[in-house]
Every structure is written in C-alpha cells, then in structure tokens.
Design an enzyme around this catalytic site. Structure first.
Site, short mmCIF file in Angstrom:
data_model
loop_
_atom_site.label_atom_id
_atom_site.label_comp_id
_atom_site.label_asym_id
_atom_site.label_seq_id
_atom_site.Cartn_x
_atom_site.Cartn_y
_atom_site.Cartn_z
N VAL A 1 -1.29 32.37 1.70
CA VAL A 1 -0.17 31.87 2.50
C VAL A 1 0.83 31.24 1.53
CG1 VAL A 1 0.44 30.45 4.50
CG2 VAL A 1 -1.92 31.24 4.25
N ILE B 1 -3.28 29.10 -1.38
CA ILE B 1 -1.86 28.77 -1.23
C ILE B 1 -1.07 29.36 -2.39
CG2 ILE B 1 -0.18 26.87 -1.10
CD1 ILE B 1 -2.00 27.20 1.41
N LYS B 2 0.00 30.08 -2.03
CA LYS B 2 0.81 30.72 -3.06
C LYS B 2 1.96 29.82 -3.50
CE LYS B 2 1.42 35.38 -2.62
NZ LYS B 2 1.93 36.57 -1.86
N PHE B 3 1.97 29.55 -4.80
CA PHE B 3 3.08 28.83 -5.43
C PHE B 3 3.72 29.78 -6.44
CE2 PHE B 3 -0.02 25.28 -4.72
CZ PHE B 3 0.73 24.53 -3.84
#
Ligand code: E4P
Length: 294
Positions: A83, A112-114
């Site tokens: 996400v 979690i996508k950064f």
C-alpha cells in the site's frame, strides 16, 4: 497449483480485486499484490465515479483505497499487500510515516511503500524501527538499492522489499534487467534482510528473465500473469536467453553495503518523475477545496 520448482514469489500488480480473484482462480495461488496511486485511479469503481463527474473528498479516497486493499487482503490472507503513501516533492518523512502507520493498520498483511528518495528513505528508517514492513518503490539504480539496505539495517527477513522499476529504465534505452541482476549480486554480500521485488514488468520476457535470475519476488500486471498461466507457468532453465535488443548495458558496480544510507548517491530523475506522476494521478481523483468567498 504453484509449480514445485518455483522459488520466486509471484505478486499481481494492480488495483482491482476482481483481477486478484480471477488470477487466484486461474493459477491456483498468488503470493501477494502491489498497488500504487495510479493503479487505484484505474480501479473500475473509481473510474465509474469520475465518469459520473463525481470526484472524491480526501477522506473518501482513503476510505476507497482502504476498501480495495481490505478486499484483496481477504482474498490472500497469507500474502503480502503493498500500500503506497502519498508523496510529492514537498512531503516530509514524518508525514509519510504518519500515513504509513495509518495504512498499516488497515490490514494485517501490509507492506508500506515509500519512494526511494531522501525523505522516503528517512521515513523507511523510522518506519522499520517502529516495526512496520516496507516496500521501497521507484528504485532505479544499484546505489539506491544500497541505500535501502543501509536505511533498513536491523529489519528481519521478509520485512523489507526494494522495487526496481525495469520497464521505466528500458524506456530510457537502458537495460532494466541489468539493474535486477546487479542488485541481486550486490545483496549476496549482505545479510539477506532486503528482498528484491522486480517491478514495472512490461513483457513476458521480463517475467521469464526475472525468474531465471532468481528475483525474490516479481510483481506482474494482470494480462502478462494470465498469459503466463495459459502457457502452463513456465520457469526458464539455463537454455533461456534474454534478448536485450538495442538496450544499453548497465555495468555492475562494486558498492560497499557498510556505509550510512545518506552516503550513497540516492537521487534519480526517474524517482522524482515517478513521484510527480503518482501524486498527480492521486490528486486528479480528489475534488479541490472551494475557496472561501469573502
Ligand atoms: C509496483 O509496485 C509498481 O508500482 C509498478 O510495477 C509500476 O509499473 P509501471 O512502471 O508500469 O507504472
């Protein structure tokens, strides 16, 4: 069913739970899914709403994204669902971590996508310390992958992914698959805490060669995954040759993984452009606030 000699995890790259359902039915397995703002903007529900001339409020679009990933997570409770946080050039690491923590609470199996930018790496360093699983997106170079390794040192196996975008490197006339091969070789000198997730897959050959190279994970758009299933899920052996055509080779660099993350050359034009593009697609879904009339 999953081929017994398949070591790589296969993810679907998309923002539509109907595709997830169809692929699980066809292949008999799926190890995870990656989403991003552009893919969510292409979700049929979001598109229909926009076609009616109705945009989302900021609260509504996050609720919509949450709904999509919750459905996907339910279809694959054992898989990983990526996400992505909203990040434009002015988004601080703190703001990314705040969003990331909220998104992480949506489902039990999120990564979690950064972005692999300076603020994104700062956010990842913090997020990993706070126990979040992360997927570093918009990675285009071996140096950026070294920075991901360094920023997330101490994380457990499976907790960190790096996503090199091969199709977008090919678009520049350079061989994106070389970046996968180079990062995999470089990481062999490390402790194995970062998994290589081949992303921006555009062709069946990208998929086949990433399988041959032993990428830990490959995320594949629906059409290519469907075609791979129809071919009987082939896994190429030594006889397979990837034809890079006229793409320029990207040589391996001997990079020391022991440095601080901010000592590496992190900046890449495609990372900046990718952030611009993702944030523009996201903002296009949201109605702009009406200015107060005095
Ligand atoms: C997945 O995590 C990536 O966001 C996706 O593969 C990007 O693909 P694209 O370069 O085709 O947009």
């Amino acid at each position: 069913m999953r081929p017994t000699n398949l070591k790589t995890k296969i993810f679907l790259d998309g923002g539509d739970a109907d595709e997830t359902r169809a692929i699980i039915k066809q292949l008999g397995f799926l190890d995870g899914q990656t989403t991003n703002p552009t893919l969510i903007s292409k979700n049929p529900g979001a598109k229909k709403r926009l076609e009616r001339g109705e945009k989302f409020t900021e609260k509504e679009i996050y609720e919509f994204y949450r709904g999509v990933v919750t459905t996907i997570s339910g279809l694959m409770p054992q898989g990983s669902i990526s996400v992505e946080v909203y990040a434009d050039a002015s988004t601080s690491a703190d703001a990314m971590v705040k969003q990331g923590k909220d998104m992480y609470s949506w489902i039990p199996n999120a990564h979690i996508k950064f972005p692999t930018s300076r603020e994104g790496l700062r956010a990842a360093e913090q997020a990993v310390k706070e126990g979040l699983r992360v997927n570093m997106t918009l990675c285009f170079s071996q140096e950026q992958a070294a920075a991901v390794y360094a920023a997330t040192r101490g994380a457990g196996k499976g907790e960190v992914y790096v996503s090199p975008f091969i199709g977008r490197i090919d678009d520049l006339g350079e061989n994106g698959m070389d970046v996968i091969e180079n990062i995999l070789s470089m990481y062999r000198k490390g402790d194995g805490h970062v998994a290589v997730l081949t992303a921006s897959v555009r062709t069946m050959d990208h998929l086949l060669y990433a399988l041959k190279l032993g990428s830990d994970i490959i995320t594949v758009p629906y059409g290519i995954l469907k075609a791979w299933g129809e071919k009987g899920m082939p896994i190429p052996g030594n006889e397979y040759h990837y034809d890079a055509k006229s793409l320029k080779p990207i040589p391996y660099r001997d990079i020391d993984l022991g440095r601080r993350w901010d000592d590496y050359d992190i900046r890449h034009d495609l990372t900046d452009k990718g952030m611009e593009h993702f944030s523009a697609d996201w903002n296009a879904l949201i109605q702009t606030r009406k200015k107060k009339v005095a």
